[in-house]
Write a protein that holds these residues in place. Structure first.
Motif: not given
Length: 122
Positions: A35-43
């Motif tokens: 339920g938490d919002l998370y993000g990833r930088f993939l380049g």
């Protein structure tokens, strides 16, 4: 001669984006609560955002060609690299793919990502 020089300069410019995105995918997903919002930088410009229920990817540029390959061949998506990168990142769900604009370093792998996630919307 001018065309060849232009191609060489262009390929040198591409080398700035030639690093592999796999170096950016190491994320401890166990630390993210459902339920938490998370993000990833993939380049480059790739971002992946999820709340555990829905997931959005912004831009799709995973394939990196070296200078020689770019000089000899057209720039093209590599389905194996895209699949491996998504797998390493643990990305199993993409509901929407947003392509910010049509430059290759934002849109090159959009079709490949769509073929891996066929129910995804653009």
């Amino acid at each position: 001669m001018t065309n060849r020089l232009s191609v060489c300069i262009f390929s040198l410019g591409l080398s700035a984006c030639a690093y592999q995105p796999q170096q950016y995918v190491a994320v401890d997903t166990n630390a993210v609560k459902p339920g938490d919002l998370y993000g990833r930088f993939l380049g480059t410009t790739n971002l992946y955002l999820s709340d555990g229920h829905d997931a959005v990817m912004i831009d799709a540029y995973f394939t990196r060609q070296g200078q020689f390959s770019t000089f000899i061949h057209n720039v093209h998506s590599d389905p194996k690299v895209v699949a491996e990168t998504l797998s390493l990142a643990g990305i199993t769900q993409i509901n929407r793919l947003l392509v910010s604009h049509s430059h290759f370093d934002h849109a090159l792998d959009a079709g490949t990502v769509a073929s891996i996630h066929p129910t995804m919307g653009f």
